[in-house]
Design an enzyme around this catalytic site. Structure first.
Site, short mmCIF file in Angstrom:
data_model
loop_
_atom_site.label_atom_id
_atom_site.label_comp_id
_atom_site.label_asym_id
_atom_site.label_seq_id
_atom_site.Cartn_x
_atom_site.Cartn_y
_atom_site.Cartn_z
N LYS A 112 0.81 -1.22 0.00
CA LYS A 112 0.00 0.00 0.00
C LYS A 112 0.85 1.27 0.00
O LYS A 112 0.38 2.33 -0.40
CB LYS A 112 -0.96 -0.03 1.18
CG LYS A 112 -1.97 -1.17 1.02
CD LYS A 112 -3.03 -1.15 2.07
CE LYS A 112 -4.11 -2.18 1.76
NZ LYS A 112 -3.63 -3.58 1.92
C1 PLP Z 1 -4.27 -4.67 1.46
C2 PLP Z 1 -3.47 -5.89 1.32
C3 PLP Z 1 -3.84 -6.92 0.45
C4 PLP Z 1 -5.11 -6.88 -0.35
O1 PLP Z 1 -5.12 -5.88 -1.34
P1 PLP Z 1 -6.51 -5.33 -1.91
O2 PLP Z 1 -6.15 -4.17 -2.73
O3 PLP Z 1 -7.32 -4.93 -0.70
O4 PLP Z 1 -7.16 -6.43 -2.65
C5 PLP Z 1 -3.00 -8.01 0.34
N1 PLP Z 1 -1.89 -8.12 1.07
C6 PLP Z 1 -1.51 -7.16 1.92
C7 PLP Z 1 -0.28 -7.35 2.73
C8 PLP Z 1 -2.27 -6.01 2.08
O5 PLP Z 1 -1.89 -5.07 2.94
#
Ligand code: PLP
Length: 455
Positions: A112
């Site tokens: 993110k």
């Molecule tokens: C947020 C997240 C996901 C999932 O991603 P999305 O965009 O919500 O589908 C997968 N792995 C990690 C470590 C995350 O922080």
């Protein structure tokens, strides 16, 4: 007059410019903002293939942003990517039969960061220019919160309020949020599930008086700017693979990461297959098998950032497939009213999407195998994807590694008997904690917001 317009998935909002779409987060009609068209870049792929990560990101952004000066965009993106541990930002490593796209080299060690380092800087730039302020309200099941906080901590004219389900995030994830000393950061531990948190946030945004009185903004994956940033690494890793077509394996929760892949494909990136990998919270996988989107009970797993039943970005996919905003409204209101909605004319099923659901046992076995055979350690979210790729026999697939294993030391040590570490996480446990516990109630959260908002 900007050319690129942002419209609501539900079609009942006047078109917005990019900057207005960033500040708005959700569309006023309750839908999600999407560009009025996805630009076709097929004739630029050759030229793009040799760009470094920053220049490629700027090339992608230039197709979606026409109301920020290119120099300013470059300054923001360069500053954001400078927070990463590697110059490449998103390097691919080869591990056995797979290419692993490491998206976890940012400040909070989760994918993110790629988007949120940029979003925080975009907010600051737009607010400074307009002389306004913003109160960011978001829900997190773990990684979004710390990445969002990291993106906006200490920035002027911004406060951030992050709701998280008390006791449901990993202890380290909680520390990454609650040890941030900046006064503009508010961590709210909610006595409930992630879906409770998300529902409080959604209801607050739906209250238009509250929204405008406090200039509420979103950083959850509903913000278009996040998706735009994520598109970059699909192009980047494809170009680095040297293959004519790529298969991407995406551990999914809120459907934000994988939706950027759908967009990249719309733009003309040769994507052979998108593998949507979920843990036991398999609402998305079931949809792609059956066309039926049905809420289930939340399971708490080793991959908490994917413990999600209602995927906030899914509506963008529905709009992409159904094209018609009226049909989107019908689908979403059926789901809101009954907990289930269906596309029964076959348009739900995309032949290039492979859904796969991976349980705890297979996740642990995958972490153990990769460690044993290749001395490579993955976190449980990334392992869900890689397990899916193995089960489907997709050698050569680009598997997204979405978190550094040191963020999930307990789960990883269950598989390999060793707790991975990272210098950025060591030492958090001695720091002072700042957080407020609140019940899962809209009134309690709005009361807190009234007292602590900026502006
Ligand atoms: C947020 C997240 C996901 C999932 O991603 P999305 O965009 O919500 O589908 C997968 N792995 C990690 C470590 C995350 O922080």
């Amino acid at each position: 007059m900007p050319r690129m317009k942002y419209v609501s998935t539900r079609g009942q909002t006047d078109p917005l410019s990019f900057k207005d779409a960033v500040v708005a987060g959700l569309a006023p009609d309750g839908g999600l903002l999407i560009p009025s068209e996805y630009p076709d870049v097929r004739d630029r792929l050759d030229e793009w293939s040799s760009l470094d990560f920053l220049d490629l990101a700027l090339a992608v952004f230039a197709t979606y942003v026409d109301d920020i000066e290119p120099d300013e965009m470059r300054r923001l993106a360069a500053d954001a990517f400078a927070c990463f541990e590697t110059d490449e930002v998103a390097p691919t490593v080869t591990v056995g039969d797979y290419r692993i796209l490491e998206l976890f080299h940012g400040p909070t060690l989760a994918f993110k960061d790629v988007a949120l380092t940029i979003l925080g800087r975009l907010f600051e730039s737009i607010l400074n220019e307009r002389g306004t302020h913003l109160n960011i309200l978001g829900a997190t099941s773990g990684d979004t919160g710390s990445a969002a906080i990291s993106g906006v901590r200490g920035r002027s004219n911004i406060a951030i309020f992050v709701l998280f389900p008390a006791g449901r995030t990993s202890p380290l994830q909680e520390l990454q949020m609650t040890t941030i000393p900046d006064e503009n950061v508010h961590c709210l531990a909610i006595d409930g599930s992630f879906d409770d948190c998300q529902s409080i946030v959604k209801q607050s945004f739906a209250n238009l008086d509250l929204k405008s009185a406090y200039s509420l903004g979103a950083v959850n994956s509903v913000n278009w700017a996040r998706l735009m940033a994520q598109i970059t690494y699909y192009f980047y890793s494809h170009f680095r693979s040297g293959e004519a077509e790529s298969t991407f394996v995406v551990p999914s929760g809120n459907f934000g990461n994988i939706f950027a892949g759908f967009v990249a494909r719309e733009m003309g990136l040769p994507i052979e297959r998108l593998v949507l990998a979920t843990n036991e919270n398999d609402i998305l996988a079931r949809f792609f098998e059956t066309g039926r989107y049905t809420r289930g009970d939340v399971h708490f797993t080793l991959s908490p950032s994917m413990d999600i039943q209602v995927a906030s970005n899914f509506e963008r996919f529905i709009r992409l497939r159904l094209e018609d905003p009226t049909a989107v409204r019908e689908f979403m209101s059926a789901f809101a009213a009954t907990g289930t909605a269906c596309i029964d004319d076959g348009r739900a099923i995309c032949d290039y999407v492979s859904p796969v659901t991976v349980d705890t046992k297979e996740t642990l076995a995958t972490i153990a195998d990769l460690h044993k055979s290749h001395a490579y350690i993955v976190d449980p979210h990334s392992a869900v994807g890689i397990a899916g790729a193995r089960r489907l026999g997709l050698d050569g697939a680009i598997c997204m590694a979405t978190a550094h294993p040191a963020k999930f030391p307990d789960a990883v040590s269950k598989a390999i008997g060793v707790k991975p570490t990272h210098p950025r996480l060591d030492g958090l446990s001695g720091l002072p904690i700042r957080r407020t516990s609140l019940p899962a109630s809209l009134d309690a959260v709005q009361g807190y917001l009234r007292e602590h908002a900026v502006g």
